[in-house]
Design a protein around this motif. Structure first.
Motif, PDB file in Angstrom:
ATOM      1  N   ASN B 109       0.819  -1.147  -0.020  1.00 39.31           N
ATOM      2  CA  ASN B 109      -0.140   0.004  -0.041  1.00 39.31           C
ATOM      3  C   ASN B 109       0.756   1.268  -0.059  1.00 39.31           C
ATOM      4  OD1 ASN B 109      -2.529  -0.800   0.063  1.00 39.31           O
ATOM      5  ND2 ASN B 109      -2.365  -1.876   2.076  1.00 39.31           N
ATOM      6  N   ILE B 110       1.833   1.396  -0.666  1.00 34.00           N
ATOM      7  CA  ILE B 110       2.560   2.425  -0.960  1.00 34.00           C
ATOM      8  C   ILE B 110       2.498   3.231  -2.216  1.00 34.00           C
ATOM      9  CG2 ILE B 110       4.210   1.811   1.018  1.00 34.00           C
ATOM     10  CD1 ILE B 110       6.048   1.168  -1.576  1.00 34.00           C
ATOM     11  N   ARG B 111       2.741   4.443  -2.283  1.00 35.06           N
ATOM     12  CA  ARG B 111       2.641   5.389  -3.396  1.00 35.06           C
ATOM     13  C   ARG B 111       4.056   6.155  -3.553  1.00 35.06           C
ATOM     14  NH1 ARG B 111      -1.942   5.920  -0.857  1.00 35.06           N
ATOM     15  NH2 ARG B 111      -1.277   7.993   0.366  1.00 35.06           N
ATOM     16  N   TYR B 112       4.708   5.766  -4.830  1.00 31.72           N
ATOM     17  CA  TYR B 112       5.684   6.231  -5.139  1.00 31.72           C
ATOM     18  C   TYR B 112       5.744   7.622  -5.593  1.00 31.72           C
ATOM     19  CZ  TYR B 112       9.055   2.454  -4.067  1.00 31.72           C
ATOM     20  OH  TYR B 112       9.711   1.412  -3.520  1.00 31.72           O
ATOM     21  N   HIS B 113       6.575   8.538  -4.882  1.00 30.30           N
ATOM     22  CA  HIS B 113       6.884   9.901  -5.468  1.00 30.30           C
ATOM     23  C   HIS B 113       7.967  10.072  -6.450  1.00 30.30           C
ATOM     24  CE1 HIS B 113       3.897  12.028  -3.108  1.00 30.30           C
ATOM     25  NE2 HIS B 113       4.018  11.408  -2.150  1.00 30.30           N
ATOM     26  N   ARG B 114       9.135   9.535  -5.828  1.00 35.87           N
ATOM     27  CA  ARG B 114      10.358   9.604  -6.803  1.00 35.87           C
ATOM     28  C   ARG B 114      10.837   8.042  -6.545  1.00 35.87           C
ATOM     29  NH1 ARG B 114      12.728  14.564  -7.959  1.00 35.87           N
ATOM     30  NH2 ARG B 114      11.680  16.003  -6.965  1.00 35.87           N
TER      31      ARG B 114
END
Lengths: 134, 164
Positions: B109-114
């Motif tokens: 459940n993670i969202r990458y920014h970079r």
């Protein structure tokens, strides 16, 4: 083999460069991974050669500043044979979108990788809002 | 009395005249070389490494090699790699570095920014400039910097010779 990579969207903001360097030497931008969950933002930064006492982390006005000093690791009487990478300090500023609970920030430096856990402030944590049919 | 040129000399004169543009070309090369030397001087003042130019590597990992009287030191940047993920071999003068950098999954459940840090395998062979003693190789990994100290063989060590 390279791990399958997810499609990524680059943030449009340019990484700020250090304005005026007061000390001589090279400054590099560390490669970072930034990801978030509902509760926290995690920053991973590759900073080989930086020891824990050379690491400086600041958070001001929503901008996270990472700065790592590298002590020269070569012995006194060594002479160069081949130079393929330069040695310098690391510096990078990262704007963070959410409010961070500053008192709960955790930083760990292991094998030249900084792992920074930034818990979101309570008001930035998304809430489920249930709509009841009237 | 004026001496007349022999036929061979005449050919030489002709050649010199004919080659004139070529001589100019050689001069151009000389000035290029001079410029390269000046660039060297400039970079060495900038990086503080006299007589040593910076050679970027095409193969991971980039290494810096230094030496002292007894050893060669090979250093490479390995952030986030554990010691057991790196394999080293010394064969003759060649030092081989193999391994794989793994980046663990951080959960679902993670969202990458970079996502700039990369994972993957690597292997490289580095030719050391002198003969080495393959029995005296030490490697250590500190803060993501791998330092391999390779002992020189007796032949490669500098000898002090006293003048009688």
């Amino acid at each position: 083999m390279v791990e399958s990579r997810e499609l990524q969207v680059k943030e449009k903001q340019e990484v700020a460069t250090p304005g005026e360097q007061t000390r001589p030497g090279l400054v590099f931008t560390p490669e970072v991974d930034i990801f978030e969950t509902d509760q926290e933002i995690t920053v991973l930064a590759d900073m080989p050669g930086v020891a824990a006492d050379g690491m400086n982390i600041g958070l001001q006005n929503g901008v996270l500043t990472l700065s790592g000093d590298v002590k020269p690791w070569e012995g006194q009487d060594e002479t160069d044979v081949l130079v393929e990478f330069e040695i310098g300090k690391y510096y990078r500023q990262l704007p963070l979108s959410d409010d961070i609970d500053q008192s709960k920030i955790e930083a760990k430096l292991e094998d030249g990788v900084l792992r920074l856990t930034l818990p979101k402030a309570q008001k930035a944590v998304p809430r489920q809002i249930t709509v009841t049919a009237g | 009395m004026q001496t007349t040129l022999k036929q061979e000399d005449q050919i030489m004169v002709f050649r010199k005249m004919f080659d004139f543009p070529f001589m100019g070309w050689q001069n151009n090369l000389a000035s290029m070389e001079r410029m390269a030397r000046q660039m060297d001087l400039l970079t060495s003042t900038m990086f503080g490494r006299p007589q040593m130019r910076f050679f970027p590597s095409k193969v991971f990992p980039a290494v810096n090699i230094t030496e002292d009287n007894d050893r060669y030191y090979v250093r490479a940047e390995f952030p986030g790699i554990r010691a057991e993920e790196i394999r080293l071999e010394v064969v003759g003068r060649n030092l081989s570095i193999f391994g794989e950098r793994k980046i663990q999954s951080e959960g679902e459940n993670i969202r990458y920014h970079r996502r700039e840090r990369e994972a993957g395998r690597f292997s490289r062979v580095i030719g050391l400039p002198g003969d080495v003693n393959s029995d005296s190789v030490d490697a250590k990994l500190v803060n993501g910097i791998l330092t391999i100290a390779v002992g020189k063989s007796e032949v490669a060590k500098p000898k002090q010779i006293s003048v009688m």
